[in-house]
Design a protein around this motif. Structure first.
Motif, PDB file in Angstrom:
ATOM      1  N   LEU A 266      -7.777   8.692 -10.031  1.00  8.51           N
ATOM      2  CA  LEU A 266      -7.267   8.359  -8.705  1.00  8.51           C
ATOM      3  C   LEU A 266      -8.357   8.532  -7.659  1.00  8.51           C
ATOM      4  CD1 LEU A 266      -3.700   9.903  -8.850  1.00  8.51           C
ATOM      5  CD2 LEU A 266      -4.300   7.489  -8.726  1.00  8.51           C
ATOM      6  N   ALA A 267      -9.113   9.638  -7.802  1.00 12.75           N
ATOM      7  CA  ALA A 267     -10.201   9.894  -6.864  1.00 12.75           C
ATOM      8  C   ALA A 267     -11.242   8.787  -6.971  1.00 12.75           C
ATOM      9  CB  ALA A 267     -10.826  11.252  -7.165  1.00 12.75           C
ATOM     10  N   LEU A 268     -11.458   8.344  -8.220  1.00 10.99           N
ATOM     11  CA  LEU A 268     -12.427   7.276  -8.460  1.00 10.99           C
ATOM     12  C   LEU A 268     -11.966   5.980  -7.787  1.00 10.99           C
ATOM     13  CD1 LEU A 268     -15.016   7.512 -10.125  1.00 10.99           C
ATOM     14  CD2 LEU A 268     -13.853   6.260 -11.953  1.00 10.99           C
ATOM     15  N   LYS A 269     -10.664   5.777  -7.833  1.00 10.01           N
ATOM     16  CA  LYS A 269     -10.098   4.576  -7.212  1.00 10.01           C
ATOM     17  C   LYS A 269     -10.319   4.626  -5.697  1.00 10.01           C
ATOM     18  CE  LYS A 269      -5.719   2.429  -6.287  1.00 10.01           C
ATOM     19  NZ  LYS A 269      -5.385   3.113  -5.033  1.00 10.01           N
TER      20      LYS A 269
ATOM     21  N   VAL B   4      11.193  -7.174  -3.807  1.00  9.41           N
ATOM     22  CA  VAL B   4      10.744  -7.170  -5.198  1.00  9.41           C
ATOM     23  C   VAL B   4       9.284  -7.612  -5.288  1.00  9.41           C
ATOM     24  CG1 VAL B   4      11.086  -8.296  -7.426  1.00  9.41           C
ATOM     25  CG2 VAL B   4      13.057  -7.564  -6.087  1.00  9.41           C
ATOM     26  N   ILE B   5       8.949  -8.638  -4.525  1.00 10.63           N
ATOM     27  CA  ILE B   5       7.597  -9.186  -4.605  1.00 10.63           C
ATOM     28  C   ILE B   5       6.544  -8.163  -4.156  1.00 10.63           C
ATOM     29  CG2 ILE B   5       7.390 -10.243  -2.318  1.00 10.63           C
ATOM     30  CD1 ILE B   5       6.376 -12.758  -3.797  1.00 10.63           C
ATOM     31  N   THR B   6       6.920  -7.336  -3.202  1.00 12.52           N
ATOM     32  CA  THR B   6       5.997  -6.307  -2.708  1.00 12.52           C
ATOM     33  C   THR B   6       5.763  -5.248  -3.781  1.00 12.52           C
ATOM     34  OG1 THR B   6       6.786  -6.684  -0.466  1.00 12.52           O
ATOM     35  CG2 THR B   6       5.620  -4.630  -0.859  1.00 12.52           C
ATOM     36  N   VAL B   7       6.848  -4.823  -4.422  1.00 13.72           N
ATOM     37  CA  VAL B   7       6.719  -3.820  -5.476  1.00 13.72           C
ATOM     38  C   VAL B   7       5.920  -4.392  -6.651  1.00 13.72           C
ATOM     39  CG1 VAL B   7       7.974  -2.317  -7.055  1.00 13.72           C
ATOM     40  CG2 VAL B   7       8.892  -2.760  -4.790  1.00 13.72           C
ATOM     41  N   LYS B   8       6.170  -5.680  -6.939  1.00  8.88           N
ATOM     42  CA  LYS B   8       5.460  -6.339  -8.027  1.00  8.88           C
ATOM     43  C   LYS B   8       3.954  -6.267  -7.770  1.00  8.88           C
ATOM     44  CE  LYS B   8       7.979  -9.900  -9.795  1.00  8.88           C
ATOM     45  NZ  LYS B   8       8.472 -11.265  -9.719  1.00  8.88           N
TER      46      LYS B   8
ATOM     47  N   ALA C 137       1.449   9.453  -5.589  1.00  7.04           N
ATOM     48  CA  ALA C 137       1.834  10.803  -5.157  1.00  7.04           C
ATOM     49  C   ALA C 137       2.778  11.433  -6.177  1.00  7.04           C
ATOM     50  CB  ALA C 137       2.489  10.738  -3.779  1.00  7.04           C
ATOM     51  N   LYS C 138       3.736  10.636  -6.663  1.00 10.60           N
ATOM     52  CA  LYS C 138       4.695  11.131  -7.652  1.00 10.60           C
ATOM     53  C   LYS C 138       3.966  11.576  -8.935  1.00 10.60           C
ATOM     54  CE  LYS C 138       9.155  10.056  -6.429  1.00 10.60           C
ATOM     55  NZ  LYS C 138      10.235  11.015  -6.505  1.00 10.60           N
ATOM     56  N   ILE C 139       2.975  10.768  -9.324  1.00  9.17           N
ATOM     57  CA  ILE C 139       2.260  11.078 -10.563  1.00  9.17           C
ATOM     58  C   ILE C 139       1.394  12.321 -10.385  1.00  9.17           C
ATOM     59  CG2 ILE C 139       0.530  10.228 -12.201  1.00  9.17           C
ATOM     60  CD1 ILE C 139       1.603   7.405 -11.644  1.00  9.17           C
ATOM     61  N   LEU C 140       0.730  12.396  -9.241  1.00  7.57           N
ATOM     62  CA  LEU C 140      -0.129  13.560  -8.974  1.00  7.57           C
ATOM     63  C   LEU C 140       0.680  14.841  -8.901  1.00  7.57           C
ATOM     64  CD1 LEU C 140      -2.846  12.392  -6.443  1.00  7.57           C
ATOM     65  CD2 LEU C 140      -3.155  13.233  -8.766  1.00  7.57           C
ATOM     66  N   ALA C 141       1.875  14.726  -8.324  1.00  8.43           N
ATOM     67  CA  ALA C 141       2.717  15.920  -8.182  1.00  8.43           C
ATOM     68  C   ALA C 141       3.330  16.331  -9.517  1.00  8.43           C
ATOM     69  CB  ALA C 141       3.813  15.644  -7.156  1.00  8.43           C
TER      70      ALA C 141
ATOM     71  N   GLY D 176       0.820  -1.209   0.000  1.00 16.00           N
ATOM     72  CA  GLY D 176       0.000   0.000   0.000  1.00 16.00           C
ATOM     73  C   GLY D 176       0.853   1.258   0.000  1.00 16.00           C
ATOM     74  N   GLN D 177       1.969   1.203   0.749  1.00 21.25           N
ATOM     75  CA  GLN D 177       2.872   2.363   0.804  1.00 21.25           C
ATOM     76  C   GLN D 177       3.469   2.654  -0.565  1.00 21.25           C
ATOM     77  OE1 GLN D 177       5.762   1.579   3.854  1.00 21.25           O
ATOM     78  NE2 GLN D 177       4.166   1.342   5.412  1.00 21.25           N
ATOM     79  N   ILE D 178       3.810   1.572  -1.288  1.00 19.48           N
ATOM     80  CA  ILE D 178       4.397   1.754  -2.619  1.00 19.48           C
ATOM     81  C   ILE D 178       3.354   2.355  -3.566  1.00 19.48           C
ATOM     82  CG2 ILE D 178       5.459   0.569  -4.588  1.00 19.48           C
ATOM     83  CD1 ILE D 178       7.276   0.558  -2.237  1.00 19.48           C
ATOM     84  N   VAL D 179       2.114   1.845  -3.478  1.00 22.43           N
ATOM     85  CA  VAL D 179       1.030   2.380  -4.309  1.00 22.43           C
ATOM     86  C   VAL D 179       0.882   3.877  -4.051  1.00 22.43           C
ATOM     87  CG1 VAL D 179      -1.466   2.344  -4.682  1.00 22.43           C
ATOM     88  CG2 VAL D 179      -0.216   0.197  -4.482  1.00 22.43           C
ATOM     89  N   GLU D 180       0.868   4.244  -2.779  1.00 23.03           N
ATOM     90  CA  GLU D 180       0.726   5.658  -2.418  1.00 23.03           C
ATOM     91  C   GLU D 180       1.889   6.483  -2.947  1.00 23.03           C
ATOM     92  OE1 GLU D 180       0.170   6.157   1.815  1.00 23.03           O
ATOM     93  OE2 GLU D 180      -1.630   4.903   1.685  1.00 23.03           O
ATOM     94  N   GLN D 181       3.097   5.926  -2.770  1.00 22.92           N
ATOM     95  CA  GLN D 181       4.307   6.630  -3.196  1.00 22.92           C
ATOM     96  C   GLN D 181       4.257   6.923  -4.699  1.00 22.92           C
ATOM     97  OE1 GLN D 181       7.769   4.390  -1.831  1.00 22.92           O
ATOM     98  NE2 GLN D 181       8.982   5.348  -3.430  1.00 22.92           N
TER      99      GLN D 181
END
Lengths: 231, 294, 125
Positions: C74-77, C38-42, C11-15, C3-8
């Protein structure tokens, strides 16, 4: 480069490693030994006796030091796991230990031996002393080899100290006994260098015991290693 | 896919301890965390993998070499550091670096210099004066700077302060960038394992209790908080690992969780108020406690 | 943790650090960089792909989706995530669909009401 399955380059590297780790302390012992020899060389009775005693004590301590550091401490200080993490077999590590152990003792020993020969022949000291000195020196080398082999084969520190002490206490009875050998007793204060059959057989005995100690340790380790290697 | 480590039916017994039927496979390019309490047999597994001890039975293959016969070739590819490994006190880190460099052709001096800087180590300092953390970092530097294909790290973060721990984890994580390099590391700090491993191997009393990829391992456990009347059938649900009751509040911990399980609990008369994922620490403690009770 | 990676990444894309169509770090690069397996990022990338935020082309890595309206997506998600959390909670409470609708309607009305009232206050001030 390999020989009979042994990686000679790695063995050389491990020997050089042990040499480098302890070369400073070894230089100290060597300096002490040379001081003792120079005391002997002055020719006065008191300095001859003091130098002789110092020489024996320092030679025994050099042996203690070499065994204690390169064999016992490698286990006690947990540097053995580091050595074993290198691409080596247990047998090559053993061979390297044996060579390093002999080398580190042989360097000061041979310096003492050759200096003694020069000293006895070049100074006013009786030349007959040489035979006696050689017998005693080789007895000390024999003691060292036996103690080294035991230290490599036996992990218990208590046993190692016991063996080294036992060998050390045998030195003075040996010196008295060797001094009482007839050809020694008659020639030690003269300028005659006599290698009598009696003396030569003692030498032979010393060489035999040394070779036996080394052979038994090698056999023991080859067997231990083959147990590890076989599947 | 090639495997970095294969253990099949490995057994080892000595002095009242027994490693039993260890089957373990680490695919190349993966990071595996070995979790277990002290005395679970983690270090024994590492020593077997290094060819330092011979198992009583079973087969061991590391980097494609049979062990212990292939240990010399295998050790050229392995970077190994363990908790009980020390360097020569009277010698400097530089001397150790030169020693390692003379053994391995793939020593990378610029990378070594970079690691020195990052770990805040001085190459000319004698090893005797180093703190525990500096010693661990020095050992790691000696392993990492030659880019080994397989890193075997026995308790690399134990006893480190948070800063040193971060530095060590960062250096291990760098290995993740290369898909040909693999890591097996043990820790009783479950947070480290949770953070950087792809696979989790769970060792308890010489047995592998679970080996799974981390995401599905974590995914399979749930803590369920519910209310209702206690019935013995609840404890008999096969997925149930731990049950704690406090008045009418019941806290359940389950493995192999699936959505049908909540329905089953509701059938048993429980009102479910929360279903949460568990962290590795919680899973670890729960399963060990459950194992002790059996 | 994924979840942290998804947020990270979002956030980068939104910024605007990562623009639509631009390649984002490979799974291994991101794993090494953020000290996460790796598996978490995957798994995080899979999640992001499912949400239409990134597009992964086999063998070529991932790029930011060429979507005209990423913030809305993103808001829809977020909205859908909230919705499924709500339904799960309703399930635990064993609510039937009718009462779920009722609750949603009630909440919607009071939310609207509050919004209208705020607008009113805005006008008078």
């Amino acid at each position: 480069m390999t020989f009979a399955g042994h990686d000679l380059q790695m063995i050389r590297l491990l020997v050089v490693k042990d040499w480098q780790v302890y070369q400073k302390q070894l230089a100290g012992y060597l300096a002490g030994l040379l001081l003792a020899l120079s005391l002997i060389g002055t020719g006065r009775t008191w300095s001859f006796n003091a130098g002789g005693l110092l020489l024996l004590v320092l030679l025994v301590s050099t042996g203690f030091f070499a065994i204690g550091h390169i064999v016992v401490n490698e286990r006690k200080e947990s540097t053995l796991p580091f050595v074993m993490s290198l691409p080596v077999t247990a047998l090559d590590v053993f061979i390297a230990k044996l060579i390093a152990g002999l080398l580190i003792y042989l360097v000061p020993f041979l310096v003492v031996l050759s200096t003694t020969i020069l000293l006895v022949l070049a100074t006013s000291l009786p030349d007959g002393l040489l035979v006696y000195a050689m017998l005693v020196y080789f007895f000390m080398f024999l003691s060292y080899c036996v103690a080294l082999c035991v230290a490599i084969a036996v992990e218990s520190e208590g046993w190692n100290i016991f063996i080294q002490m036992a060998l050390m206490t045998m030195l003075s009875p040996f010196m008295i006994w060797a001094g009482s050998l007839q050809s020694i007793a008659t020639n030690v204060r003269t300028n005659h260098i006599v290698w009598s059959p009696e003396v030569l057989s003692v030498f032979g005995g010393e060489v035999l015991v040394t070779a036996l100690a080394l052979a038994v340790t090698c056999w023991f380790h080859t067997r231990k290693a083959s147990v590890l290697q076989s599947s | 896919m090639t495997t970095a480590i294969t253990l099949a039916g490995v057994r080892k017994e000595y002095g009242g301890f027994a490693l039993q039927d260890i089957d373990l496979e680490l695919p190349a390019g993966q990071v595996m965390g070995l979790v277990g309490v002290n005395g679970a047999g983690k270090s024994t597994i590492f020593r077997i993998l290094m060819g330092l001890i011979k198992p009583d039975g079973g087969q061991v293959e590391v980097c494609g070499y049979r062990m212990p016969q292939g240990q010399v070739a295998a050790k050229r590819e392995i970077g190994y550091a363990s908790d009980d490994m020390r360097l020569y006190k009277g010698k400097s880190l530089r001397w150790h670096m030169d020693l390692v460099r003379s053994v391995y052709l793939d020593w990378n001096e610029p990378y070594a210099a970079q690691l020195l800087k990052r770990f805040d180590l001085r190459a000319d300092q004698a090893m005797g004066g180093l703190s525990h953390g500096q010693r661990v970092k020095a050992l790691l530097l000696l392993s990492l700077a030659r880019h080994p294909k397989l890193l075997l790290l026995d308790e690399p973060t134990t006893g480190l302060d948070p800063v040193a721990r971060g530095e060590v984890l960062e250096a291990i994580a760098e290995v993740l960038g290369d898909e040909n390099r693999s890591v097996l590391f043990s820790s009783h700090n479950t947070r480290d394992v949770e953070q950087i491993s792809d696979y989790i191997a769970f060792l308890h009393r010489g047995r592998l209790v679970a080996v799974k990829d981390k995401e599905s391992f974590l995914e399979s456990w749930r803590r369920i908080l519910c209310q209702g009347e206690w019935r013995d059938e609840i404890a008999a649900v096969p997925e149930m690992v731990s049950v704690r009751r406090n008045g009418s509040v019941i806290e359940l911990k389950v493995r192999s969780f699936h959505p049908g399980l909540t329905a089953r609990l509701q059938q048993l008369g429980l009102a479910i108020s929360a279903v949460d994922r568990m962290d590795l620490e919680d899973i670890f403690v729960t399963s060990i406690a459950a194992g002790e009770r059996q | 943790m994924y979840g942290q990676i998804v947020e990270q990444v979002t956030a980068k894309i939104l910024a605007g650090d990562w623009l639509p169509g631009q390649a984002i770090p490979s799974i291994r690069q991101l794993a090494a960089g953020s000290k996460v397996s790796v598996i978490t990022v995957k798994r995080a990338y899979l999640e992001l792909e499912r949400a239409g935020i990134i597009v992964t082309r086999p063998g070529k890595g991932s790029i930011v989706a060429e979507s005209s309206d990423l913030p809305r997506q993103l808001a829809l998600k977020d909205f859908h995530a909230g919705l499924s959390a709500m339904l799960e909670a309703a399930d635990r409470l064993q609510m039937d669909p009718a009462s779920v609708f009722q609750e949603v309607e009630k909440e919607l009305l009071s939310h609207r009401g509050a919004g209208l009232a705020a607008e009113e206050r805005g006008k008078t001030a």
